[in-house]
Structure formats: structure tokens, C-alpha cells
Design a protein around this motif. Sequence first.
Motif, PDB file in Angstrom:
ATOM      1  N   HIS A  93       0.850  -1.190   0.000  1.00 38.04           N
ATOM      2  CA  HIS A  93       0.000   0.000   0.000  1.00 38.04           C
ATOM      3  C   HIS A  93       0.889   1.245   0.000  1.00 38.04           C
ATOM      4  CE1 HIS A  93      -2.799  -3.105   1.380  1.00 38.04           C
ATOM      5  NE2 HIS A  93      -3.774  -2.310   0.965  1.00 38.04           N
ATOM      6  N   ASP A  95     -12.016   3.621   1.573  1.00 39.58           N
ATOM      7  CA  ASP A  95     -11.949   2.799   0.354  1.00 39.58           C
ATOM      8  C   ASP A  95     -11.164   3.473  -0.765  1.00 39.58           C
ATOM      9  OD1 ASP A  95     -12.476   0.265  -0.569  1.00 39.58           O
ATOM     10  OD2 ASP A  95     -14.198   0.906  -1.757  1.00 39.58           O
ATOM     11  N   GLU A  96     -10.213   4.336  -0.401  1.00 40.62           N
ATOM     12  CA  GLU A  96      -9.344   4.946  -1.412  1.00 40.62           C
ATOM     13  C   GLU A  96      -8.295   3.931  -1.827  1.00 40.62           C
ATOM     14  OE1 GLU A  96      -6.052   8.544  -1.623  1.00 40.62           O
ATOM     15  OE2 GLU A  96      -7.711   8.687  -0.179  1.00 40.62           O
ATOM     16  N   ALA A  97      -8.111   3.753  -3.115  1.00 34.31           N
ATOM     17  CA  ALA A  97      -7.180   2.752  -3.635  1.00 34.31           C
ATOM     18  C   ALA A  97      -5.771   3.010  -3.117  1.00 34.31           C
ATOM     19  CB  ALA A  97      -7.194   2.765  -5.161  1.00 34.31           C
ATOM     20  N   SER A 149      -8.643  -2.438   3.192  1.00 32.86           N
ATOM     21  CA  SER A 149      -7.809  -1.961   2.098  1.00 32.86           C
ATOM     22  C   SER A 149      -8.673  -1.411   0.977  1.00 32.86           C
ATOM     23  CB  SER A 149      -6.935  -3.101   1.548  1.00 32.86           C
ATOM     24  OG  SER A 149      -6.249  -2.702   0.387  1.00 32.86           O
ATOM     25  N   GLY A 150      -8.269  -0.247   0.459  1.00 34.68           N
ATOM     26  CA  GLY A 150      -8.966   0.295  -0.692  1.00 34.68           C
ATOM     27  C   GLY A 150      -8.682  -0.550  -1.917  1.00 34.68           C
ATOM     28  N   GLY A 151      -9.694  -1.208  -2.410  1.00 35.37           N
ATOM     29  CA  GLY A 151      -9.543  -2.010  -3.618  1.00 35.37           C
ATOM     30  C   GLY A 151      -9.068  -3.424  -3.396  1.00 35.37           C
ATOM     31  N   GLU A 152      -9.003  -3.910  -2.165  1.00 32.52           N
ATOM     32  CA  GLU A 152      -8.534  -5.270  -1.901  1.00 32.52           C
ATOM     33  C   GLU A 152      -9.371  -5.889  -0.796  1.00 32.52           C
ATOM     34  OE1 GLU A 152      -4.457  -7.626  -0.463  1.00 32.52           O
ATOM     35  OE2 GLU A 152      -4.386  -5.500  -1.013  1.00 32.52           O
ATOM     36  N   ASP A 153      -9.747  -7.139  -1.001  1.00 27.76           N
ATOM     37  CA  ASP A 153     -10.531  -7.874  -0.010  1.00 27.76           C
ATOM     38  C   ASP A 153      -9.586  -8.534   0.984  1.00 27.76           C
ATOM     39  OD1 ASP A 153     -12.219  -9.448   1.465  1.00 27.76           O
ATOM     40  OD2 ASP A 153     -13.318 -10.252  -0.245  1.00 27.76           O
TER      41      ASP A 153
END
Length: 557
Positions: A446, A510-512, A548-552
Amino acid sequence: MHRLPASRLAWLALACGLAFAALTLTGDYVLGGGPYWQVLFGDVAKGEIGWFYYARDTWQFPLFATSAYHTPEGSSMVLSDSLPLFALPAKLLYRIAWPAGSAPPIYTGVWVALCLVLQAVAASRVLRVLGVIDWKAHLAGLVLFCYLPIVFLRFGQAALMAQFAILLALEGYLRAKQTGLTRRQWILLCALSPLVLLIHPYLAAMCGALVAATIVDQWHERRYGLAGALLRFAGIGVGALVVMFFGGFFAAASSEFGDYGLYSMNLLSPWVPFPQTLSGSLLHTEMPVIEGTNQWEGGAYLGAGVLLLCAFALPALRDWRANLRRHAVLFAMLVLLLAFAISHRIGFGSREILRLPLPDALMHLFSQFRGSGRFVWVAVYALVAALIVAIVHRYEARRATSILAVAALLQVVDAWPMQRGVRAATASATVPSIDVATWTRLIGTHRRIFEFPSFECGGLFGREIAGSKFRELEFDWIAAQQNKPTNSAYLARFTKDCTRERLDALAHHDEAGVLYLYRSSDDIGSFLVRGGIDLGRCGYLDDVVVCSGGEDLSALR
């Protein structure tokens, strides 16, 4: 009497200081390698985290500012206690000699070793001014100053290991008292406090108090007029203002905790052995502390050898009136510093025998130095110097040397467990309380971290969450090693806008590329859910909710 010239006594002090450092620290620790530096906690982590961010950040004004740590407010080396005196040249050297992207060198071990060496060197200067020039008595005096338990107690707070600065200020007073100071010596003495600001403000204040006593005393003795005294104070003031302006100290002093008295000195502190000393372990003592306070900050146990000197120096009290008149200004300053150290909450052991009311204005002012108990150090060093000179002047030379030698031996034996503990710590790795490998991977993938609440706004741990609040610094140390910006920081003064942080927690979720760390408490969970944040894709690792923004990350359990 085996008198030695000043040059040989200086070499003796240097040898003593090098031996003292070698017995206290391991080589790996001094060189910034080895297991000690792998996992960091508390104040040790605080300083190194600040330095790692500062070393890699762009040059800014003020000189010690950094923007990647404690975002969006930014931080300062002044607030992270990262030794600005070393940080500035170290950053220049790092930029020139180290490859881009490499880890900055850790200079704290070198600094601590230097402090131990200079403890002996500065003590020797004091002893020479006092006329302790017999090499055996001189060596005993060096040992007594080096093996004060308050020196070992501060291991882990690198800046506060520089207690040699107090001895240098004390030397200035004694030299001025005996022979007066040349212009060059006055310049150096008046420059001491501004320079020590780049080490630690507390030590700068202690040195400043001694220098102020020297100026007033010399004016009182008519060595110069009022204009001369004012000129010297003005020089100190201008020097301090320049350092504070370019270093960013004014912003650092913009907030305080308002808890003066919480970190004060207990009246029994000088006489009750620290539990880490030999006498403390034999007597099963604990530091005298009022319940609900942190009076260990005012820990000032003198050591068995110094206590022995107190007994042998009692006959010198017959001359107390003459000595008091001669050193009235210094004595008044020491009384003021002791009163400040004790604070308005006067404790005798575990009992608070008196609490004096303080106006809000004074509470605010005094809380700028919230760890007031530390100011007892000035009196401790002055007392040891007075005891040594009292023994030398009161007794026949051979007997005085014998008394000092026995006292020095007792002091070493008493403090030896503390020294051995410090050395063992410098050779050992701290066991992490988190999954370092997983956190290293998560942080590494990140671009920045957002912690809610941040350290200053409550932190990820503490209260009902496992571990102390300082556990959070384990994440921050990994982030600092990877140079990942973070909004959280453990600083000497809190400047975080916690209201804005709560709004940011909802507005920028939720920002990438952002790793979100949330306290795993019901109140934080409810606040996030009410704000529309879906925690279903978040995981749980080491008592922290991780998103994580963009990750599960839901597989983290």
C-alpha cells in the motif's frame, strides 16, 4: 598525594569514559545493527521512526520538519525526540553517501556511547575546578558521577542520556566563582543552553538555570555591572530564539497536556533504592509513587556510595553558613528547581501529604515541562560535587582518598545490576507482539496508512483492547522502514485535529492504495457502520480491524 597535571587527568577521564561505555553497551548496538534495532517499542521507536521519515523527506522549513509522518499536519524531529543535533548532519551524509531508497543509518547507539564517554570527561572538568587532582581521588570521583543510577534509568530515552551537559554548566559556575571567565569562556557558556536545545529542551532548561545562576552570581560579586549581566542574558535569549525559529520549536510548543504534577518527584525518591539496583533487589523496594501518578519520572536514587559520602560529609555542615553565603545564588536556584521538580503535589512515599492549588495560568506554564521530576538532576549533580569536595577538604589526603574509593566501589556494586541490564538489553531482540511478516507485506503493498483513531486521538490499543497504547508503534516502525506515510504518530506534543480525523475516516474510506487500520472496539465499529462503511471486506489481525482500498482482506482472521 599523587597529583597529576590537567592534561593527564583529562586522558584519565577519557579512558574512564571509554571503559564505561564499553562496559555498558555492545558494539552492535553502538553501530546501529544487531538484534536490538529490529523490533522497537515506546520512546526508542518514537525517535527512530521520526528519524527515518526525516532522512528520506525533502528539505523543508523549519529545518526539522517532515510531512510524511503524522499526516496531514506533519511532524518535526523536535517532537519525536530524534536528536536534531545529530539528525541534520546525518541527513546530509545520508543523502550524499547512501544509495537512494536504502535504509537510513541508525546513529542513536553512537550518540548514547558518546554521552557515556562525555559523562566522564565533563565530570573530570568539574573535579579539576574543585581541586580534586590526586589521580586516585579523581578516578573515584569520575566513578561516582558515572555510576549514578539516574544515568542508567534513562536508557531508552537517548536524548536524556546527555546529562553531561548539566556537568558542563556546573563547571562554568564553579570556574566563574573561582577565577572568573574570559570572554571566550563566557561565549561558550552562554551558547550552551541554545545548543542543548538541539538535544532536548529539558536539559537546555536545566543548563539555562545554572548559567543564569552564574550570571547573577558574578553580577552580585561585582565582576561586571548590570549592563554586562543583561548582555549575557540577551545573548542566551537571541541564541535560543534563532535555534527555535530555524528548528521549528515554536510550533512544537503550541500545545501541552495541562498535567503538571503527574510526573513529579517524590520526597523519598533520592533515598529509596531503585528496584533494579542491588540494594533495591535486596531490600525489595519499589519507587515511591503517589497512586495515580507517574512519579518514576522524578526517580533520583543517589546510590549506596553517594549515601555513604553524605554520612562522612556531615562534619562539613559546621561551615554551612559560610558556604551558604558564598553560594547563595546557586543555592536559591537549586531550591527553585527542587520545588519545581516536587511540584504542587507533594508526595511522601505512596501518600500525597499536600496538594497546593495552582492558578490555571501557572498550570499551563508549568505544563510546558510536564516531566517536572527530571529537574531534580541538577541538585543531584551539585550534591555529588559538594560531597566530593567536602570529603577532600575535611579529611587528611590519604583518608579522604580511602573514603572516596570505598564510596566509588559501593556505587559500582549498587548500580552494577542496572548497567548489566542495559548491556543485556543492547544485545537482545525484543519479542514482537504482532505478526511482523504479515504486517510488512500488507504495509509494503500500500502507498500509505490511515489509522483510526490515531495515537493522539485515542489510538488502536489500550483500554479494552489488548496491549498498551505503545503497541501501535510496532506498525509505525514497519511503515517508517518502508517510508509509507501515516496519519498517526507518538509525539512529545499533540497537534492532531481529532475532529477532522473523524470526518476523514468517513469521507475518504476505500481509497485505492490505502491501508486502513481501525480500533476493534464497539464504539468505533458502530461509528463506521453508521457512516455507511462496509466492513465486510475487512480482516482482523493482531486485535486490529484491517481494511484496504480495492482489496478484499476478509481472509485475515
